[in-house]
Design an enzyme around this catalytic site. Structure first.
Site, short mmCIF file in Angstrom:
data_model
loop_
_atom_site.label_atom_id
_atom_site.label_comp_id
_atom_site.label_asym_id
_atom_site.label_seq_id
_atom_site.Cartn_x
_atom_site.Cartn_y
_atom_site.Cartn_z
N CYS A 2 11.67 5.66 -9.16
CA CYS A 2 10.83 5.52 -7.72
C CYS A 2 10.27 4.19 -7.95
O CYS A 2 10.01 3.49 -9.20
CB CYS A 2 9.83 6.54 -7.94
SG CYS A 2 10.39 8.28 -7.71
N ARG A 27 14.66 0.44 -5.76
CA ARG A 27 14.38 1.68 -6.79
C ARG A 27 14.26 3.35 -6.19
O ARG A 27 14.49 4.15 -6.98
CB ARG A 27 12.92 1.29 -7.42
CG ARG A 27 13.14 0.13 -8.28
CD ARG A 27 11.85 0.32 -9.09
NE ARG A 27 11.66 1.06 -9.89
CZ ARG A 27 11.86 0.89 -11.36
NH1 ARG A 27 12.11 -0.40 -11.55
NH2 ARG A 27 12.02 1.68 -12.13
N TRP A 76 12.55 8.11 -5.02
CA TRP A 76 13.78 8.55 -5.24
C TRP A 76 13.93 9.87 -5.79
O TRP A 76 13.32 10.34 -6.99
CB TRP A 76 14.59 7.71 -6.49
CG TRP A 76 16.04 8.03 -6.26
CD1 TRP A 76 17.11 7.54 -5.72
CD2 TRP A 76 16.68 8.99 -7.32
NE1 TRP A 76 18.42 8.18 -6.12
CE2 TRP A 76 18.09 8.70 -6.88
CE3 TRP A 76 16.16 9.68 -8.38
CZ2 TRP A 76 18.97 9.55 -7.89
CZ3 TRP A 76 17.05 10.58 -8.91
CH2 TRP A 76 18.35 10.44 -8.88
N ASN A 102 6.19 8.04 -11.19
CA ASN A 102 7.60 7.87 -11.52
C ASN A 102 8.18 8.54 -12.92
O ASN A 102 7.19 8.38 -13.62
CB ASN A 102 7.78 6.16 -11.58
CG ASN A 102 9.02 5.97 -11.81
OD1 ASN A 102 10.08 6.70 -11.51
ND2 ASN A 102 9.62 4.67 -12.45
N GLY A 103 9.05 9.27 -12.72
CA GLY A 103 9.76 10.03 -14.15
C GLY A 103 9.70 11.32 -13.64
O GLY A 103 9.84 11.82 -12.56
N GLU A 485 35.34 -1.05 -13.59
CA GLU A 485 34.21 -1.65 -12.84
C GLU A 485 34.57 -1.93 -11.49
O GLU A 485 33.68 -1.89 -10.53
CB GLU A 485 33.81 -2.97 -13.47
CG GLU A 485 32.80 -3.86 -12.72
CD GLU A 485 31.36 -3.01 -12.79
OE1 GLU A 485 31.13 -1.93 -13.28
OE2 GLU A 485 30.33 -3.40 -12.22
N LYS A 489 32.69 -0.31 -8.31
CA LYS A 489 32.00 -1.32 -7.06
C LYS A 489 32.54 -0.62 -5.92
O LYS A 489 31.62 -0.86 -4.87
CB LYS A 489 32.52 -2.85 -7.27
CG LYS A 489 31.71 -3.33 -8.37
CD LYS A 489 30.44 -3.98 -7.95
CE LYS A 489 29.39 -3.10 -8.69
NZ LYS A 489 28.94 -2.71 -9.91
N GLU A 492 30.75 3.13 -4.86
CA GLU A 492 29.47 3.37 -4.96
C GLU A 492 28.83 2.46 -3.59
O GLU A 492 27.88 3.10 -3.20
CB GLU A 492 28.65 2.72 -6.08
CG GLU A 492 28.61 1.20 -6.28
CD GLU A 492 27.85 0.81 -7.64
OE1 GLU A 492 26.80 1.34 -7.95
OE2 GLU A 492 28.09 -0.25 -8.07
N HIS A 508 50.89 10.98 -16.18
CA HIS A 508 50.27 12.19 -16.61
C HIS A 508 49.41 13.13 -15.80
O HIS A 508 48.72 14.01 -16.20
CB HIS A 508 49.57 12.06 -17.98
CG HIS A 508 50.53 11.33 -18.84
ND1 HIS A 508 51.36 12.03 -19.67
CD2 HIS A 508 50.46 10.15 -19.40
CE1 HIS A 508 52.14 11.15 -20.60
NE2 HIS A 508 51.87 9.93 -20.33
N LYS A 607 18.41 1.86 -8.30
CA LYS A 607 18.19 0.87 -9.35
C LYS A 607 17.50 1.31 -10.41
O LYS A 607 16.27 1.85 -10.31
CB LYS A 607 17.76 -0.47 -8.89
CG LYS A 607 18.03 -1.81 -9.75
CD LYS A 607 19.41 -2.51 -9.38
CE LYS A 607 19.83 -3.48 -10.26
NZ LYS A 607 21.08 -3.77 -10.20
#
Ligand code: F6R
Length: 612
Positions: A2, A27, A76, A102-103, A485, A489, A492, A508, A607
């Protein structure tokens, strides 16, 4: 996760809080809220579900909430769905304490039960409301100052928090407490600022204090006092933030992600130049001398998400060049694995934010086990940077887009430099060979620019992929690390399911997912593995796949196999990740734009993941 902003001064608080929150929306963006106090009047709390602009409209850009002291929050969701009720700020039963948080408060249920027994009632499903009421409870129980009340609450709360609180009896003041969640405090011209992240207040001040873990602060106009857990006053040094305010603006680009993609040549060369003096690697600022490098028996790289993918690429480079054993671990797994660590090992924690909860916990686990820790971090003064034995700062500047690009690229550079220094000091390459590698690294920024300049072809190709259901990225060795990566990208920000596979593993199991027209992107930057991966691409093609090849200029025969080819400039294969990732970033970006998605703020993400 947050975002938190606070202000007390002579100016109107609400517009400053909203402006700060707009810089922090990356955030968290489920809901937002403000609490503003006008002199001695009751604090006014306004909240809105959805993006910050809903709150801005509701408050007429802040004009409808007068007052010169306030706190703001962008959320968030962790405990409780995104809703106006669950949005912050939260208020104690009689409005005595108002707070943003936040947390995560891990023992919130136990604390809630206690407060229910004491007659408190709860309107939201959040752990924050529990914290606010706990502080209120201690404030009334002991009849002491806010610092004492917060202190009592901190001792009872388990978990992580950055809390900003206002008390009815203390107009014009904000109280702050911190444990394992980021928080900075700034002062300028007799006014004070609070933020969970630098960009929120950069426009107003560069003079900041970093509040430590388990510390508290009393914030008044232009004056901030810090306290430890015993309630004793402690002194802090005022630091200057070097980032400039424009760095956190879009500068004419449609999205931060595109701006940050374009900033990569600069970010890479700044990071490189910070450790190259007269063509030689110089890690004196990192604090790693030759003796220390010689004494290290093995390396543990620990990180999350894209930073973990940097670790995957770094593993190949370090092992190949320096011949030192490297193990790469997801921080969230490492911390609960009871790892067996060699006392002469080096733990390298990679993190853009320096606040990722799992990476921070992994760092602490390593320190508890008595092994040396090196952080590769972007945010100066962040928790990981402060707690690690050594820090290699990447100079990417503020990264706002949730999907990382420039921070990832600078982390790669840091890992190459480490690999070269380890290789040279441990006698695996000569001084001359090292110089040659360094020269090659110095060409990377220009080569990245050339790839970015040719982005229109990728834009065209991306426009054809908007309806794709699945995309596979395959490669071997370093190309597998690049694939990881590239796939992240893509998924997401475009919400297209994608997977990265070590090309030899397809047979496999995964190859059964290939259908007519499924896009398979083969990454082929490693000469020794080129033919093997081409064979794996052909196997996919035989099952109907549509193939994109990503390779270096010169490998033109790939056009016989691939339906679409993207070339990157030649470089030493150890450093190919730095170039091959650029088209993959652009591809994810353009697919997302094509689908009309919010590139910079993909759904459900935030983020800086400061919760487990
Ligand atoms: C993906 C992305 C994330 C981060 C991860 C670690 O684009 O940005 O996967 O890499 O959350 O974050 P930091 O580097 O801040 O520890």
């Amino acid at each position: 996760m947050c975002g938190i902003v606070g202000f007390t001064g002579r100016h109107q608080a609400a517009p400053i809080l909203l402006d700060g929150l707009s810089k922090l929306e990356y955030r968290g963006y489920d809901s937002a809220g403000l609490a503003v106090r006008d002199g001695e009047n009751e604090t006014e709390v306004i909240k809105a579900k959805g993006r910050l602009k809903v709150l801005m409209e509701k408050t007429n850009g802040g004009e409808s909430v007068p007052g010169t002291c306030g706190i703001g929050h962008t959320r968030w969701a962790t405990h409780g769905e995104p809703s106006e009720m669950n949005a912050h700020p939260h208020v104690s039963d009689d409005g005595n304490v108002v707070a943003v948080h936040n947390g995560i408060i891990e023992n919130y249920q136990e604390l809630k039960d206690k407060l229910l027994r004491k007659g408190y009632s709860f309107y939201s499903a959040t752990d924050t409301e529990v914290a606010v009421k706990l502080v209120d409870y201690y404030y009334k129980k002991y009849g002491e100052s806010p610092i004492e009340a917060v202190n009592h609450a901190m001792v009872r709360i388990r978990g992580s928090y950055a809390l900003a609180m206002m008390f009815r009896d203390y107009p014009g003041e904000i109280y702050v407490a911190r444990k394992d969640s980021p928080m900075i405090l700034g002062v300028q011209d007799g006014e004070s600022y609070i933020a969970s992240d630098v960009p929120a207040i950069l426009k107003y001040t560069r003079n900041v204090y970093y509040i430590g873990n388990m510390e508290m602060a009393r914030v008044r106009m232009g004056e901030i006092t810090f306290y430890n857990l015993d309630g004793d006053e402690i002194q802090k040094e005022l630091k200057t933030v070097e980032w400039d305010a424009e760095a956190a603006e879009k500068a004419g680009f449609e999205h931060f992600m595109m701006k940050e993609i374009h900033e990569q040549p600069r970010a890479v060369s700044d990071t490189l130049n910070s450790v190259i003096k007269d063509g030689k690697i110089d890690l004196s600022e990192v604090g790693m001398d030759e003796e220390m490098i010689r004494s290290i028996s093995r390396i543990y790289i620990v990180a999350c998400g894209s930073a973990y993918h940097v670790g995957m690429a770094a593993q190949y480079v370090l092992e190949d060049l320096a011949r030192i054993p490297v193990r790469v671990e997801l921080a969230s797994e490492f911390r609960y694995r009871n790892p067996i660590l060699d006392k002469d090992g080096l733990a390298v924690i990679i993190s853009q934010s320096g606040e990722t909860a799992d990476s921070l916990a992994a760092l602490r686990e390593c320190k508890t086990n008595g092994i040396r820790t090196l952080a590769i971090v972007n945010v100066i003064g962040s928790s990981i940077a402060r707690e690690a034995d050594n820090v290699f700062y990447t100079l990417a500047g503020p990264e706002i887009s949730v999907a990382t690009t420039k921070a990832y690229s600078t982390q790669l550079i840091a890992s190459y430099v480490l690999a070269l220094q380890f290789a040279k000091v441990r006698g695996q390459i000569t001084e001359e060979q090292c110089d040659e590698y360094v020269k090659e690294l110095q060409t990377i920024p220009d080569k990245i620019s050339r790839i970015i300049d040719d982005k229109e072809r990728l834009q065209w190709f991306a426009s054809k992929q908007a309806n794709a259901k699945d995309i596979f990225f395959i490669g071997r060795g370093i190309d597998y690390a690049i694939s990881l990566e590239g796939s992240l990208k893509m998924k997401e920000i475009s919400y297209i399911h994608s997977e990265a596979y070590a090309a030899g593993e397809l047979k496999h199991g995964t190859i059964s997912l290939i259908e007519d027209g499924t896009l398979v992107i083969g990454v082929l930057t490693q000469p020794k593995l080129y033919e093997k991966t081409v064979s794996n691409m052909v196997e996919c093609k035989s099952r109907g796949a549509y193939l994109m090849g990503l390779t270096t200029f010169g490998n033109y025969n790939i056009e016989d196999t691939a339906d679409f080819t993207v070339y990157i400039p030649k470089t030493d294969p150890h450093f190919a990740t730095s170039l091959a990732v650029i088209p993959l970033q652009l591809l994810g970006y353009y697919v997302s734009v094509n689908k009309g998605l919010d590139v910079d703020k993909p759904r459900n993400l935030a983020k800086s993941v400061t919760v487990e």
